[in-house]
Design an enzyme around this catalytic site. Structure first.
Site, PDB file in Angstrom:
ATOM      1  N   ASP A  16     -10.402  -3.665  -4.624  1.00 47.23           N
ATOM      2  CA  ASP A  16      -9.857  -2.443  -3.879  1.00 47.23           C
ATOM      3  C   ASP A  16      -9.593  -1.157  -4.619  1.00 47.23           C
ATOM      4  OD1 ASP A  16      -7.371  -1.559  -3.082  1.00 47.23           O
ATOM      5  OD2 ASP A  16      -6.165  -2.892  -3.332  1.00 47.23           O
ATOM      6  N   HIS A  22      -8.848  -4.829  -0.231  1.00 47.72           N
ATOM      7  CA  HIS A  22      -6.713  -4.767   0.024  1.00 47.72           C
ATOM      8  C   HIS A  22      -6.403  -4.622   1.687  1.00 47.72           C
ATOM      9  CE1 HIS A  22      -4.425  -1.218  -0.350  1.00 47.72           C
ATOM     10  NE2 HIS A  22      -4.666  -1.021   0.589  1.00 47.72           N
ATOM     11  N   SER A  82       0.875  -0.984  -0.278  1.00 44.69           N
ATOM     12  CA  SER A  82      -0.262   0.036  -0.385  1.00 44.69           C
ATOM     13  C   SER A  82       0.851   0.777  -0.103  1.00 44.69           C
ATOM     14  CB  SER A  82      -0.849  -0.345   1.149  1.00 44.69           C
ATOM     15  OG  SER A  82      -1.603   0.949   0.658  1.00 44.69           O
TER      16      SER A  82
END
Length: 372
Positions: free
Chosen positions: A314, A344, A220
């Protein structure tokens, strides 16, 4: 103020399972997830309700984690101060609580850990160093950057990912607690990330690691940081990592991609949260176009071979796809894999989610191949 961009939150938990079934190259690799499904865990994790409107294709184990996360009743992150947001439950909490409720045993760790503080410009940061219990080294070395939108999360929240990499690759892993926003604005996290990489390169031998076998991994926000570390190493003529693994990275500033539209209200990351992270880390909207944030604006030539992992459900899915295409166009060797039916933050959930086991095994395979 309208914010059209940036990074999500990231957390996680789990342990690792090894499988290998992929090849390198400029292509997408397919792994048969069913080969590593633990049927006893799968049977125990039945979602209580129907699939959410924002994720009709969600896998049952993934849905069970999201339902548990929702059950805590936390206020939406984007409505909170950074200090209060850090008190919210994380997907790691949901995984651990589900495991406890279903009598799922957490495997014994195969690594030892120590902490280390290092100097950075304007302060200090903490590193957690994972060393395999088996063997005497020298081991390969991985520098790992956690997620959390540059604002939330910590080394504990992402412990499962770092531990899995150390165990499955047989590598020393240096997990980096870069400084968070809004206390530390852009580009503090980016600079901290590179300083930690420099430290790892200089201290590899003392870490029982091979200084010729260093890779970087990020999830991320950490995926964005990892890519920037490679770019900074290239530009400053410091040893490049031999490989980088970017897991649902933040790669560009457009919050109107198809995946942002489809998964605007997804959990545990949504579009509103991305705007909140952006506002907390950046000082001005103009900074969203900086190549450090929008990697699509960066010079990607000469970067190390790259593995990109994305999740179907996501908002950042398309970021990973776009970055993979941009890297290939720059002549970088890229291998990528998308995992269907997961959200995610799934990567660290291998204790419960079969797709996470597969993704960890894929990442480990790619790293081992690069270290040969």
């Amino acid at each position: 103020m309208k914010t059209n961009w940036l990074k999500p939150a990231s957390f996680i938990c789990a342990v690792a399972v090894c499988i290998a079934a992929c090849t390198g190259g400029t292509k997408t690799t397919t792994i048969t997830d069913s080969t590593i499904t633990d049927s006893s865990v799968t049977a125990a994790l039945k979602p209580a309700g129907p699939a959410p409107e924002w994720g009709k294709t969600i896998k049952p184990e993934m849905q069970a984690v999201i339902e548990k996360l929702n059950s805590y009743g936390d206020k939406p992150l984007e409505t909170l101060s950074a200090a209060d947001a850090r008190k919210n439950h994380t997907p790691t909490d949901a995984v651990m609580d589900l495991a406890k409720q279903n009598n799922i045993t957490i495997p014994t760790t195969k690594v030892d850990t120590i902490g280390k503080d290092i100097d950075v410009t304007g302060g200090k940061i903490h590193l957690r160093i994972y060393t395999p219990k088996a063997g005497n080294g020298p081991y390969p070395l991985i520098v790992y950057y956690h997620g959390g939108g540059f604002v939330i999360a910590n080394l504990d929240v992402y412990n499962a990912s770092a531990q899995a990499l150390a165990e499955q690759v047989g590598a020393v892993v240096v997990s980096v607690a870069y400084r968070l926003a809004p206390e530390n604005k852009f580009p503090t996290a980016h600079n901290d990330a590179f300083t930690a990489y420099e430290w790892a390169v200089k201290n590899a031998v003392d870490l029982k690691a091979d200084p010729a076998k260093i890779a970087i991994v990020g999830e991320s926000a950490g995926g964005n940081l990892a890519a920037n570390v490679s770019i900074m190493a290239r530009d400053r003529h410091i040893m490049l990592p031999v490989h980088q693994v970017l897991i649902y990275p933040i790669a560009q500033a457009d919050m109107n991609t198809e995946s942002y539209k489809m998964y605007e209200k997804a959990k545990p990351l949504n579009k509103a949260m991305m705007g909140w992270f952006t506002e907390k880390y950046l000082t001005t909207i103009i900074e969203a176009q900086d190549p450090k944030i929008s990697l699509v604006n960066a010079n990607l030539n000469g970067l190390p071979s790259t593995t990109i992992i994305t999740a179907e459900i996501d908002p950042l899915h398309d970021d990973g796809v776009i970055l993979a295409d941009q890297l290939k166009a720059a002549g970088v060797k890229v291998d990528s894999k998308n995992y269907e039916g997961v959200t995610h933050e799934f990567f660290g959930m291998a204790l419960l989610v079969p797709e996470a086991k597969a993704a960890q095994a894929y990442a480990a395979h790619q790293l081992k191949a690069a270290f040969k």
